[in-house]
Motif scaffolding. Structure first.
Motif, PDB file in Angstrom:
ATOM      1  N   LYS A 240       0.786  -0.962  -0.122  1.00 33.42           N
ATOM      2  CA  LYS A 240       0.069   0.175  -0.021  1.00 33.42           C
ATOM      3  C   LYS A 240       0.962   1.213  -0.072  1.00 33.42           C
ATOM      4  N   ASN A 241       2.273   1.098   0.361  1.00 34.75           N
ATOM      5  CA  ASN A 241       2.968   2.199   0.626  1.00 34.75           C
ATOM      6  C   ASN A 241       4.453   1.787  -0.265  1.00 34.75           C
ATOM      7  N   PRO A 242       4.432   2.320  -1.660  1.00 33.34           N
ATOM      8  CA  PRO A 242       5.641   2.116  -2.266  1.00 33.34           C
ATOM      9  C   PRO A 242       7.027   2.803  -1.899  1.00 33.34           C
ATOM     10  N   ALA A 243       6.721   3.947  -1.173  1.00 31.16           N
ATOM     11  CA  ALA A 243       7.793   4.585  -0.421  1.00 31.16           C
ATOM     12  C   ALA A 243       8.433   3.740   0.446  1.00 31.16           C
ATOM     13  N   LEU A 244       7.773   3.315   1.262  1.00 33.72           N
ATOM     14  CA  LEU A 244       8.354   2.414   2.547  1.00 33.72           C
ATOM     15  C   LEU A 244       8.916   1.206   1.989  1.00 33.72           C
ATOM     16  N   PHE A 245       8.007   0.630   0.836  1.00 35.96           N
ATOM     17  CA  PHE A 245       8.746  -0.657   0.335  1.00 35.96           C
ATOM     18  C   PHE A 245      10.090  -0.354  -0.318  1.00 35.96           C
ATOM     19  N   ALA A 246      10.294   0.801  -0.845  1.00 36.41           N
ATOM     20  CA  ALA A 246      11.591   1.502  -1.549  1.00 36.41           C
ATOM     21  C   ALA A 246      12.635   1.622  -0.602  1.00 36.41           C
ATOM     22  N   ILE A 247      12.140   2.055   0.573  1.00 39.55           N
ATOM     23  CA  ILE A 247      13.266   2.032   1.713  1.00 39.55           C
ATOM     24  C   ILE A 247      13.647   1.031   2.248  1.00 39.55           C
ATOM     25  N   ASN A 248      12.889   0.041   2.616  1.00 39.88           N
ATOM     26  CA  ASN A 248      13.170  -0.976   3.152  1.00 39.88           C
ATOM     27  C   ASN A 248      14.049  -1.921   2.064  1.00 39.88           C
ATOM     28  N   VAL A 249      13.832  -2.103   0.888  1.00 39.92           N
ATOM     29  CA  VAL A 249      14.744  -2.480  -0.286  1.00 39.92           C
ATOM     30  C   VAL A 249      15.951  -2.058  -0.142  1.00 39.92           C
ATOM     31  N   ARG A 250      16.157  -0.595  -0.090  1.00 38.86           N
ATOM     32  CA  ARG A 250      17.305   0.086  -0.058  1.00 38.86           C
ATOM     33  C   ARG A 250      18.133  -0.117   1.097  1.00 38.86           C
ATOM     34  N   ARG A 251      17.627  -0.328   2.176  1.00 39.52           N
ATOM     35  CA  ARG A 251      18.352  -0.653   3.599  1.00 39.52           C
ATOM     36  C   ARG A 251      19.032  -2.078   3.163  1.00 39.52           C
ATOM     37  N   VAL A 252      18.304  -2.971   2.572  1.00 38.17           N
ATOM     38  CA  VAL A 252      18.717  -4.171   2.450  1.00 38.17           C
ATOM     39  C   VAL A 252      19.938  -4.310   1.565  1.00 38.17           C
ATOM     40  N   MET A 253      19.850  -3.355   0.360  1.00 39.30           N
ATOM     41  CA  MET A 253      21.027  -3.444  -0.425  1.00 39.30           C
ATOM     42  C   MET A 253      22.194  -2.513   0.218  1.00 39.30           C
ATOM     43  N   ALA A 254      21.989  -1.486   0.801  1.00 41.35           N
ATOM     44  CA  ALA A 254      22.949  -0.945   1.430  1.00 41.35           C
ATOM     45  C   ALA A 254      23.775  -1.801   2.279  1.00 41.35           C
ATOM     46  N   LYS A 255      23.015  -2.687   3.226  1.00 49.38           N
ATOM     47  CA  LYS A 255      23.638  -3.613   4.089  1.00 49.38           C
ATOM     48  C   LYS A 255      24.687  -4.402   3.361  1.00 49.38           C
ATOM     49  N   ALA A 256      24.138  -4.987   1.984  1.00 51.25           N
ATOM     50  CA  ALA A 256      25.170  -5.813   1.445  1.00 51.25           C
ATOM     51  C   ALA A 256      26.064  -5.060   1.069  1.00 51.25           C
ATOM     52  N   LEU A 257      25.990  -3.860   0.497  1.00 48.94           N
ATOM     53  CA  LEU A 257      27.344  -2.935  -0.037  1.00 48.94           C
ATOM     54  C   LEU A 257      28.150  -2.655   1.085  1.00 48.94           C
TER      55      LEU A 257
END
Length: 505
Positions: A240-257
């Motif tokens: 329901k909230n694409p912005a929240l979806f984007a934020i959480n995916v970004r955190r996952v990717m930042a952690k991996a990097l």
């Protein structure tokens, strides 16, 4: 490098060009008669063409020095994750994953008309974005949603940052990849090899494409690592909230990097990199202002018309100070916490008053950052005296420091140079005439007089690649086309925000 320029470089360039030419007939034959709205069954000969093209592209990258490409993780099937989100996006070398997977991408519509390249692009069935179509963004999102939910189309590969960064952090993800509310597979890209990383992060903004190609093809060996992370399935709240979806995916990717995240966005990068005559300094508060403009929905669709209307209304107020309620009434928006934050940017003396003319100047810079003279003309119109259409040195200082988003600015040398008759006032015509004769007036008269006003010059880019920060305290520096060196450090950004309410004037 000099020796390789005459030996290795031309050989590699010819091989790469030959591979592109070799790929064209295969891409052309596979694209003939293919529908742009439906997906045909992948028959045997089309699968064969797909394999051949992947081999040709791999040979092309091999010729460019990418001898070994490390792939980590497992790429999800289209039915498992219709969308692949890649980051960080730093250079044209990021096209390697596209040629490895033959996934669809989002591209500007003009690309398909480029000879040779357009045919290769059309083969992967991209989602085209038309700059001439005002509804293009909406249509693009709808097309991504349609493909993602169809279960038939190839995976769509999206760089959610929307622009190139220096790889030291992840900026705000745009929501396009997350609006369909389907599972996505995060994919991270690394360039362990030093020269490639420098090219991809610092030099790319300053060198022409040919110069970047030259540096890369002169490198004996270039490394590339792509890692497919676990599929990220959105929760009901994230759907329901694409912005929240984007934020959480970004955190996952930042952690991996192993890099920090920052709230700066694609629009902030556009503002920072605009090639106007006024180069925004490192500590400008206009980035924070631009963010508030977007969040409050104050960026006008008809920019020129709205700015002129605002300018006329502000001129009639003749410098009268406005309180928060009056400011909200001027903008026709309700009072909110975000509006209070914006108001604080212009509250110079912390007496709950602001000059609306400064808001109009800041809005003009944010909406049309490359049109310096347009902003100055609007500012002169609001500040000039009725009797002679001129402004004083103090008023010029207010205009320019607002346009730069700084707390203090000395304009004495500039004003004196323009006011040759020593009248104590200047008109816009005099200013314009002076700028025509001195197009680098800001560099010659402002930045030299105000120490620390601007960031590092373009030609002083780092020769060593910046190491990824170990945590949220790391900094990331990126030079831009007009000489700005914005600091994407979350630490410094937060510190700057703390003082913004007192800094604009």
């Amino acid at each position: 490098v000099e020796l390789r320029s005459f030996t290795l470089f031309p050989i590699r360039l010819l091989i790469a060009a030959f591979m592109m030419l070799l790929a064209w007939p295969f891409a052309f034959l596979a694209s003939v008669g293919r529908s742009e709205t439906t997906v045909e069954p992948q028959c045997l000969w089309r699968r064969l063409v797909d394999i051949i093209l992947k081999i040709i592209m791999r040979v092309m990258w091999f010729a460019g020095g990418f001898h070994w490409m490390t792939v980590k993780g497992r790429r999800a099937l289209p039915t498992e994750a219709p969308i692949l989100t890649l980051a960080p996006h730093s250079s044209y070398f990021d096209a390697i994953p596209v040629t490895m997977t033959m996934s669809s991408i989002v591209m500007k519509a003009e690309s398909k008309d480029i000879p040779l390249w357009g045919t290769l692009i059309k083969y992967i069935r991209p989602v085209f974005v038309s700059r001439s179509d005002q509804n293009s963004r909406k249509k693009t999102v709808e097309e991504i949603k349609r493909r993602a939910h169809s279960g038939e189309w190839p995976q769509i590969m999206i760089f959610p940052e929307g622009t190139c960064t220096n790889r030291s952090c992840l900026i705000t993800f745009k929501p396009g990849a997350f609006i369909p509310a389907v599972p996505v597979q995060p994919v991270v890209i690394r360039y362990p090899n030093r020269l490639v990383r420098v090219i991809g992060t610092q030099v790319i903004i300053f060198l022409h494409v040919f110069e970047i190609l030259w540096l890369t093809l002169c490198q004996l060996h270039n490394e590339f690592v792509i890692e497919f992370l676990p599929i990220y399935t959105p929760s009901e709240e994230e759907k329901k909230n694409p912005a929240l979806f984007a934020i959480n995916v970004r955190r996952v990717m930042a952690k991996a990097l192993g890099v920090p995240i920052t709230d700066y966005s694609f629009e902030d990068c556009q503002l920072a990199m605009a090639e106007g005559q006024l180069r925004l300094p490192v500590d400008t508060c206009l980035l924070e202002f631009a963010k508030l403009v977007r969040r409050l929905g104050l960026k006008p669709k008809n920019t020129e018309k709205v700015l002129q209307e605002y300018g006329n209304r502000a001129r009639k107020l003749e410098g009268q100070k406005l309180g928060l309620e009056d400011f909200a009434h001027f903008l026709d928006v309700p009072v909110s916490d975000m509006l209070r934050d914006m108001f604080a940017l212009f509250d110079e003396h912390e007496d709950n008053n602001m000059d609306i003319r400064e808001y109009v100047i800041a809005l003009s810079v944010v909406c049309r950052p490359a049109k310096t003279l347009g902003t100055m003309k609007l500012a002169f119109k609001m500040f000039e005296a009725e009797e002679d259409g001129a402004i004083t040195e103090r008023e010029l200082a207010v205009i320019l420091k607002t346009a730069l988003g700084v707390a203090h600015l000395s304009v004495s040398r500039l004003f004196t140079a323009i006011d040759t008759e020593d009248t104590g006032k200047i008109t816009f015509d005099k200013f314009w005439s002076f700028v025509e004769q001195h197009p680098d007036f800001a560099e010659d008269y402002l930045y030299t007089e105000n120490a620390g006003l601007h960031g590092a010059p373009c030609h002083q880019h780092q020769t060593q690649p910046s190491q990824p920060p170990a945590g949220p305290q790391g900094t990331a520096t990126s030079k831009t086309a007009n000489g700005i060196c914005p600091d994407f450090s979350p630490r410094d950004h937060d510190a700057a925000i703390d003082g913004l309410s007192k800094k604009h004037n």
